[in-house]
Scaffold this active site. Structure first.
Site, short mmCIF file in Angstrom:
data_model
loop_
_atom_site.label_atom_id
_atom_site.label_comp_id
_atom_site.label_asym_id
_atom_site.label_seq_id
_atom_site.Cartn_x
_atom_site.Cartn_y
_atom_site.Cartn_z
N SER A 123 0.81 -1.21 0.00
CA SER A 123 0.00 0.00 0.00
C SER A 123 0.85 1.26 0.00
O SER A 123 0.31 2.36 -0.18
CB SER A 123 -0.92 0.01 1.23
N HIS A 144 -2.76 -3.44 -5.79
CA HIS A 144 -3.14 -3.03 -4.43
C HIS A 144 -4.65 -3.17 -4.23
O HIS A 144 -5.44 -2.39 -4.76
CB HIS A 144 -2.70 -1.59 -4.17
N GLU A 156 -5.75 -0.81 -7.26
CA GLU A 156 -4.79 0.08 -7.89
C GLU A 156 -3.74 -0.78 -8.60
O GLU A 156 -3.05 -1.58 -7.97
CB GLU A 156 -4.10 0.95 -6.84
N ASN A 194 -3.96 6.52 -0.86
CA ASN A 194 -3.28 6.88 0.37
C ASN A 194 -2.61 8.25 0.30
O ASN A 194 -2.26 8.83 1.33
CB ASN A 194 -2.27 5.82 0.77
#
Length: 505
Positions: A123, A144, A156, A194
């Site tokens: 991540s 991800h 992702e 993130n």
């Protein structure tokens, strides 16, 4: 290249919650799946856990018993890494440590065929760094998933510097075939979600630290006005403050201390105290047995409003006007600068200035600033702020108007851009910078934030709905108020506004 053949063998390394979830997704898509963990017996226990999860789906009528048996039959726990030699796709979901992952990938490169795709569920770690030192770094890619993998739609697909474009296309198509919503991302700190999500946490934490309102009120505003499923405090309590704070620090460090990603001292104090949220029994809220959940603060009014005056267009706040009219309040419209007058009060949508500053600069008496809402026609709650010299009678009139229109009203301290508007514009700003820097397309970034963290609207689409010029004005005013680079507007927003274009063009 297209999606992996449906019969291609998939291997997952790491039998924790993420690894088991990814294995379940691949098996449900029809692939034979090997699950490996270096802890003896962990893979077998994970497969049993997956079967129980499938059993619950059968009980709820979401899966038939025959399908459950077929999915479980495709899952095979293995006790040796060598058992993965024939896999065509290996997805590692082990500890988030660069050196450990690099060592594993080197083992896999020696073990698996040259055509095997080596994917990481990391991540936060650089795909470029993970692939460095391999003989064929072009076959390393990020895939991800979001937790829980069987339920969360987003994947992702992250390309490092050496990743073959055809490989990214294959995993994108494979994720689609698995029923997911994939997005392409470049391997930069935090990838899309993130990175872009940092302001969602950071701005609520800052507002709390600066005394804007209590946690329960700020969370309620993000839910009931902003349309988010959870506010920042309840969400970080759920994630775990150790996890959330570590990710923030990681992104902050990776961007060489850029203050847009500055960690919160308030959150650090919780981590230092061991108050990690739900898992420890206390975070911003108390989760001990019998603990009462604090309620958001609301302001009442003894006044009764019969009429109001609207001067000019209220912009994105225009649906509030129809709501006011529907409540039986008489509305008079006349030309002006987008102001709403009731009794002695003047209401206006925040533009990022302090209420006291705007009242002085624009010559407005008894100013009451109103926050942004996702949909003013349906919002349950709204934030307002006032100047120190706004009279009690004027505030009572403003609150009465909003309450008669069916809104609960939270009074927050006189801080720039209030709550929802500040959060949405800073999210849009970070998303715009991610587009500018080639991390992902505008469409993929908006999709990632909706599918990965359940935002009610993509931040870039939201900025377009507010208006790119208005978003820029809010950010410019935030930057002037704080004097910090944290709020500097993205060059992409300035360029799109100057060109009269759209972010999604």
């Amino acid at each position: 290249m297209s999606a992996l053949n449906g019969n291609a063998q998939v291997a997952v390394i790491g039998a924790g919650a993420m690894g088991a979830g990814i294995a379940q997704v691949a098996a449900q898509a029809g692939h034979p799946v090997c699950l490996y963990d270096n802890r003896p017996g962990a893979a077998a226990l994970a497969v049993q856990g997956i079967d129980r999860q499938l059993g619950r789906l059968v009980e709820k009528g979401k899966l038939d018993a025959t399908a459950r048996q077929a999915i479980s039959a495709r899952l095979r726990p293995v006790e040796a890494l060598e058992a993965l030699a024939d896999a065509q796709l290996v997805i590692e979901a082990i500890v988030e440590n660069l050196q450990v992952k690099q060592a594993l990938l080197q083992q896999l490169e020696a073990l698996c065929s040259d055509s095997c795709i080596l994917a990481s569920n990391t991540s936060s770690l650089s795909i470029t760094s993970l692939a460095a030192g391999l003989r064929r770094p072009e076959r390393v890619i990020g895939m991800h998933f979001f937790n829980p993998a069987p339920l969360m739609a987003l994947v992702e697909v992250v390309s490092g510097l050496a990743t073959a474009p055809a490989l990214a296309a294959t995993l994108y198509d494979t994720a689609t075939a698995w029923g997911k919503q994939p997005v392409h991302a470049r391997s930069t700190p935090g990838f899309i979600v993130n990175r872009v999500a940092r302001p969602f946490y950071a701005e609520s934490l800052r507002l709390y630290q600066e005394g804007a309102a209590d946690c329960a009120s700020l969370d309620a505003l993000m839910r009931d006005a902003g349309g988010f499923r959870m506010g920042a405090f309840e969400l970080t309590d759920l994630i775990g403050h150790d996890v959330n704070y570590t990710v923030t620090c990681s992104v902050f460090d990776a961007f060489y201390g850029d203050f847009r990603f500055q960690p919160s001292l308030v959150q650090k104090e919780l981590v230092d105290a061991g108050r990690l949220g739900r898992k420890s029994g206390q975070g911003f809220y108390d989760y001990s047995e019998g603990a009462l959940r604090p309620q958001p603060a609301e302001v009442q009014s003894a006044a009764r409003v019969e009429c109001c005056v609207v001067e000019g267009s209220l912009g994105v706040m225009q649906p509030l006007l129809q709501r006011i009219q529907a409540s039986g309040i008489q509305v008079t419209e006349r030309p002006g600068k987008g102001l709403l007058r009731v009794g002695d009060a003047t209401l206006a949508l925040s533009d990022g200035r302090l209420a006291s500053q705007r009242a002085r600069e624009d010559g407005l008496r008894n100013l009451v600033l109103v926050d942004l809402a996702l949909d003013y026609s349906k919002a349950e709650r709204i934030a307002i702020s006032t100047c120190p010299d706004t009279t009690r009678e004027a505030r009572e009139h403003a609150v009465a108007l909003l309450r008669q229109a069916g809104l609960k009203v939270c009074l927050v301290a006189d801080l720039p851009a209030l709550v929802v508007l500040r959060t949405v514009t800073t999210l849009a700003n970070e998303a715009a910078d991610a587009v500018l820097q080639g991390v992902g397309s505008a469409a993929d970034i908006d999709l990632a934030m909706r599918a990965g963290v359940n935002y009610p609207r993509g931040p870039l689409a939201w900025a377009e709905q507010i208006g790119i010029g208005y978003t820029l004005r809010v950010l410019d005013n935030l930057q002037r108020c704080y004097g910090e680079t944290r709020y500097r507007p993205s060059l992409l927003l300035r360029r799109v506004h100057a060109q009269g274009g759209r972010l999604h063009d």
